[in-house]
Motif scaffolding. Structure first.
Motif, PDB file in Angstrom:
ATOM      1  N   THR A   1      26.139 -11.434  -6.763  1.00  0.00           N
ATOM      2  CA  THR A   1      25.875 -12.014  -5.445  1.00  0.00           C
ATOM      3  C   THR A   1      25.788 -13.527  -5.561  1.00  0.00           C
ATOM      4  O   THR A   1      25.674 -14.081  -6.653  1.00  0.00           O
ATOM      5  CB  THR A   1      24.556 -11.496  -4.862  1.00  0.00           C
ATOM      6  OG1 THR A   1      23.468 -11.961  -5.675  1.00  0.00           O
ATOM      7  CG2 THR A   1      24.553  -9.985  -4.802  1.00  0.00           C
ATOM      8  N   GLU A   2      25.837 -14.188  -4.401  1.00  0.00           N
ATOM      9  CA  GLU A   2      25.738 -15.645  -4.382  1.00  0.00           C
ATOM     10  C   GLU A   2      24.448 -16.117  -5.042  1.00  0.00           C
ATOM     11  O   GLU A   2      24.442 -17.017  -5.868  1.00  0.00           O
ATOM     12  CB  GLU A   2      25.813 -16.131  -2.931  1.00  0.00           C
ATOM     13  CG  GLU A   2      25.851 -17.638  -2.780  1.00  0.00           C
ATOM     14  CD  GLU A   2      26.103 -18.051  -1.345  1.00  0.00           C
ATOM     15  OE1 GLU A   2      25.971 -19.248  -1.046  1.00  0.00           O
ATOM     16  OE2 GLU A   2      26.433 -17.174  -0.514  1.00  0.00           O
ATOM     17  N   ALA A   3      23.332 -15.482  -4.709  1.00  0.00           N
ATOM     18  CA  ALA A   3      22.031 -15.898  -5.246  1.00  0.00           C
ATOM     19  C   ALA A   3      21.921 -15.624  -6.745  1.00  0.00           C
ATOM     20  O   ALA A   3      21.467 -16.477  -7.512  1.00  0.00           O
ATOM     21  CB  ALA A   3      20.906 -15.187  -4.499  1.00  0.00           C
ATOM     22  N   SER A   4      22.352 -14.433  -7.169  1.00  0.00           N
ATOM     23  CA  SER A   4      22.205 -14.090  -8.591  1.00  0.00           C
ATOM     24  C   SER A   4      23.110 -14.938  -9.470  1.00  0.00           C
ATOM     25  O   SER A   4      22.729 -15.342 -10.562  1.00  0.00           O
ATOM     26  CB  SER A   4      22.494 -12.605  -8.804  1.00  0.00           C
ATOM     27  OG  SER A   4      23.847 -12.296  -8.507  1.00  0.00           O
TER      28      SER A   4
ATOM     29  N   ILE B   1      30.189 -17.335  -4.665  1.00  0.00           N
ATOM     30  CA  ILE B   1      29.804 -16.826  -5.987  1.00  0.00           C
ATOM     31  C   ILE B   1      30.097 -17.899  -7.043  1.00  0.00           C
ATOM     32  O   ILE B   1      31.206 -18.427  -7.103  1.00  0.00           O
ATOM     33  CB  ILE B   1      30.575 -15.539  -6.337  1.00  0.00           C
ATOM     34  CG1 ILE B   1      30.454 -14.505  -5.210  1.00  0.00           C
ATOM     35  CG2 ILE B   1      30.077 -14.969  -7.665  1.00  0.00           C
ATOM     36  CD1 ILE B   1      29.061 -14.055  -4.934  1.00  0.00           C
ATOM     37  N   TRP B   2      29.106 -18.202  -7.881  1.00  0.00           N
ATOM     38  CA  TRP B   2      29.257 -19.204  -8.937  1.00  0.00           C
ATOM     39  C   TRP B   2      29.773 -18.523 -10.203  1.00  0.00           C
ATOM     40  O   TRP B   2      29.186 -17.525 -10.665  1.00  0.00           O
ATOM     41  CB  TRP B   2      27.914 -19.881  -9.216  1.00  0.00           C
ATOM     42  CG  TRP B   2      27.426 -20.767  -8.101  1.00  0.00           C
ATOM     43  CD1 TRP B   2      27.322 -20.448  -6.782  1.00  0.00           C
ATOM     44  CD2 TRP B   2      26.967 -22.111  -8.222  1.00  0.00           C
ATOM     45  NE1 TRP B   2      26.828 -21.507  -6.067  1.00  0.00           N
ATOM     46  CE2 TRP B   2      26.593 -22.547  -6.931  1.00  0.00           C
ATOM     47  CE3 TRP B   2      26.822 -22.988  -9.309  1.00  0.00           C
ATOM     48  CZ2 TRP B   2      26.102 -23.817  -6.688  1.00  0.00           C
ATOM     49  CZ3 TRP B   2      26.324 -24.253  -9.056  1.00  0.00           C
ATOM     50  CH2 TRP B   2      25.975 -24.669  -7.767  1.00  0.00           C
TER      51      TRP B   2
ATOM     52  N   TYR C   1      33.226 -22.684 -11.245  1.00  0.00           N
ATOM     53  CA  TYR C   1      34.015 -22.400 -10.046  1.00  0.00           C
ATOM     54  C   TYR C   1      33.153 -21.661  -9.027  1.00  0.00           C
ATOM     55  O   TYR C   1      32.504 -20.660  -9.362  1.00  0.00           O
ATOM     56  CB  TYR C   1      35.227 -21.552 -10.425  1.00  0.00           C
ATOM     57  CG  TYR C   1      36.027 -21.019  -9.266  1.00  0.00           C
ATOM     58  CD1 TYR C   1      36.536 -21.875  -8.289  1.00  0.00           C
ATOM     59  CD2 TYR C   1      36.299 -19.654  -9.162  1.00  0.00           C
ATOM     60  CE1 TYR C   1      37.287 -21.385  -7.238  1.00  0.00           C
ATOM     61  CE2 TYR C   1      37.059 -19.151  -8.110  1.00  0.00           C
ATOM     62  CZ  TYR C   1      37.547 -20.026  -7.147  1.00  0.00           C
ATOM     63  OH  TYR C   1      38.295 -19.541  -6.095  1.00  0.00           O
ATOM     64  N   ILE C   2      33.137 -22.168  -7.789  1.00  0.00           N
ATOM     65  CA  ILE C   2      32.423 -21.503  -6.699  1.00  0.00           C
ATOM     66  C   ILE C   2      33.474 -20.880  -5.785  1.00  0.00           C
ATOM     67  O   ILE C   2      34.334 -21.578  -5.237  1.00  0.00           O
ATOM     68  CB  ILE C   2      31.538 -22.490  -5.920  1.00  0.00           C
ATOM     69  CG1 ILE C   2      30.576 -23.211  -6.879  1.00  0.00           C
ATOM     70  CG2 ILE C   2      30.757 -21.762  -4.825  1.00  0.00           C
ATOM     71  CD1 ILE C   2      29.787 -24.329  -6.241  1.00  0.00           C
TER      72      ILE C   2
ATOM     73  N   GLY D   1      35.765 -25.858  -6.047  1.00  0.00           N
ATOM     74  CA  GLY D   1      36.043 -24.697  -5.190  1.00  0.00           C
ATOM     75  C   GLY D   1      35.177 -24.789  -3.961  1.00  0.00           C
ATOM     76  O   GLY D   1      35.308 -25.700  -3.148  1.00  0.00           O
ATOM     77  N   GLY D   2      34.253 -23.839  -3.823  1.00  0.00           N
ATOM     78  CA  GLY D   2      33.253 -23.947  -2.766  1.00  0.00           C
ATOM     79  C   GLY D   2      33.529 -23.122  -1.529  1.00  0.00           C
ATOM     80  O   GLY D   2      34.661 -22.719  -1.229  1.00  0.00           O
ATOM     81  N   LYS D   3      32.456 -22.902  -0.804  1.00  0.00           N
ATOM     82  CA  LYS D   3      32.475 -22.149   0.452  1.00  0.00           C
ATOM     83  C   LYS D   3      32.832 -23.126   1.574  1.00  0.00           C
ATOM     84  O   LYS D   3      31.991 -23.563   2.347  1.00  0.00           O
ATOM     85  CB  LYS D   3      31.080 -21.542   0.666  1.00  0.00           C
ATOM     86  CG  LYS D   3      31.016 -20.307   1.515  1.00  0.00           C
ATOM     87  CD  LYS D   3      29.599 -19.730   1.429  1.00  0.00           C
ATOM     88  CE  LYS D   3      29.427 -18.527   2.312  1.00  0.00           C
ATOM     89  NZ  LYS D   3      28.062 -17.980   2.210  1.00  0.00           N
TER      90      LYS D   3
END
Length: 360
Positions: free
Chosen positions: A74-77, A47-48, A41-42, A10-12
């Motif tokens: 969130t992305e970080a969490s 978001i992971w 999946y990102i 996936g991914g940003k």
């Protein structure tokens, strides 16, 4: 010994959907008696997402679009949660990044894996970062003594400060027809073929939407030949292949959507030219410090001149993509065998790195 295999996809990135196609094909090909498979999946927002271990292949690509653990993730969490789970497993593990383009093929995810000291498939931080940036690649390839087509590099700042100067620079140094490309994208996204100043202006505006640096290349009249390379310290090149061209160039739709591409493997070229292509491909692979895999693309003119076009460190990797098919036609390696081979390369490279000392 059974490995825990983490698939990142996936991914940003604007190549998000291509990554999904790659992941779908890999998941179908894996031998689940050899691997405990954990798809990760990102999302497009970064978001992971994970649903734990899979015990069988997926039935439809939509099954790969996993949901965040909670709506306010969130992305970080999400990243922290999944990495803590990855590191907590004491059994052997390996990560297979199937992320094309930005935030996956540019050295960022590779750097994260290095910090975690986890084996990962494909190229390392340096080679990924250099190869994704077309301008840097061209500088390295020039040092390696491999011929390339005429080109120039222009930053977004240069364009904003003096558009007419950039246009004039291209017209004087490159001329028409030419190709405008974002420096750090693949899959023909943001690329334009330009035959006059209006098309050039529009092409530059389009390319700068995707990158702050662009490369403009002089068109080479001839054929585009591709070759697959694999290995770590002693890389090998496959027999070359080519797409039979019906268009001036292959845009995103031609590559991935319309299903009308025709491959010729091996490419119909003299044996002496095949040898030159394979030798230059390996030189380029080593010059960029590649490991695992890469596809190297060349242009051949009607007069027999050979120019390197680009090096792709995570080439198209579905079961109908050129890279795996070239190996199948070269030595009979199946898609599933190729995936396991790339995993083996990753494990061997990681084991060698563990021999490096970090104290006196």
């Amino acid at each position: 010994m059974k490995y825990n295999l983490y698939l990142l996809y996936g991914g940003k990135s604007v190549e998000h959907e291509i990554s999904l196609k790659t992941a779908f094909t890999v998941i179908q090909a894996l031998d689940y008696s050899k691997f405990d498979v954990y798809p990760i999946y990102i999302t497009r927002e970064g978001i992971w997402c994970s649903q734990g271990k899979r015990t069988e292949a997926v039935g439809d690509l939509s099954e790969l679009k996993l949901e965040p653990a909670s709506p306010d993730e969130t992305e970080a969490s999400s990243l922290g949660l999944i990495l803590s789970k990855l590191l907590s497993l004491k059994e052997e593990k390996v990560v297979m990044p199937l992320l094309h383009g930005t935030n996956g093929e540019d050295g960022t995810i590779q750097g994260l894996m290095e910090l975690l000291n986890v084996p990962y498939v494909g190229n390392g931080v340096l080679s990924s970062a250099m190869a994704l940036d077309k301008a840097v690649t061209k500088a390295i390839i020039a040092q390696a003594g491999i011929a390339q087509t005429g080109h120039l590099v222009a930053s977004f700042t240069e364009w904003l400060e003096d558009k007419e100067a950039v246009l004039e620079d291209v017209e004087v140094k490159i001329g028409y027809p030419c190709y405008v490309k974002p420096a750090s994208l693949g899959s023909s996204i943001g690329i334009s073929r330009c035959e006059n100043q209006d098309e050039l202006r529009n092409g530059l505006e389009a390319a700068y939407r995707f990158d702050r640096k662009i490369v403009v290349e002089k068109e080479v009249r001839g054929r585009e030949i591709q070759v697959a390379v694999k290995g770590n310290e002693y890389p090998r090149a496959s027999m070359p292949g080519e797409f039979i061209q019906e268009k001036a160039f292959f845009d995103f739709d031609a590559k991935y959507m319309d299903g009308k591409l025709t491959m010729s493997i091996p490419a119909e070229i003299p044996a002496s030219l095949t040898k030159r292509i394979q030798e230059n491909a390996v030189i380029a692979y080593q010059a960029l410090n590649c490991s695992g895999l890469a596809r190297v693309d060349f242009f051949i003119t009607p007069e027999g001149q050979l120019f390197l076009n680009e090096v792709n460190t995570l080439p198209g990797f579905t079961n109908f993509s050129m890279y795996p098919l070239m190996w199948e036609r070269t030595d009979g390696t199946t898609y599933a065998e190729l995936v396991e081979m790339l995993i083996d390369y990753a494990i061997m490279r990681h084991a060698e790195k563990q021999l490096v000392q970090y104290s006196m």
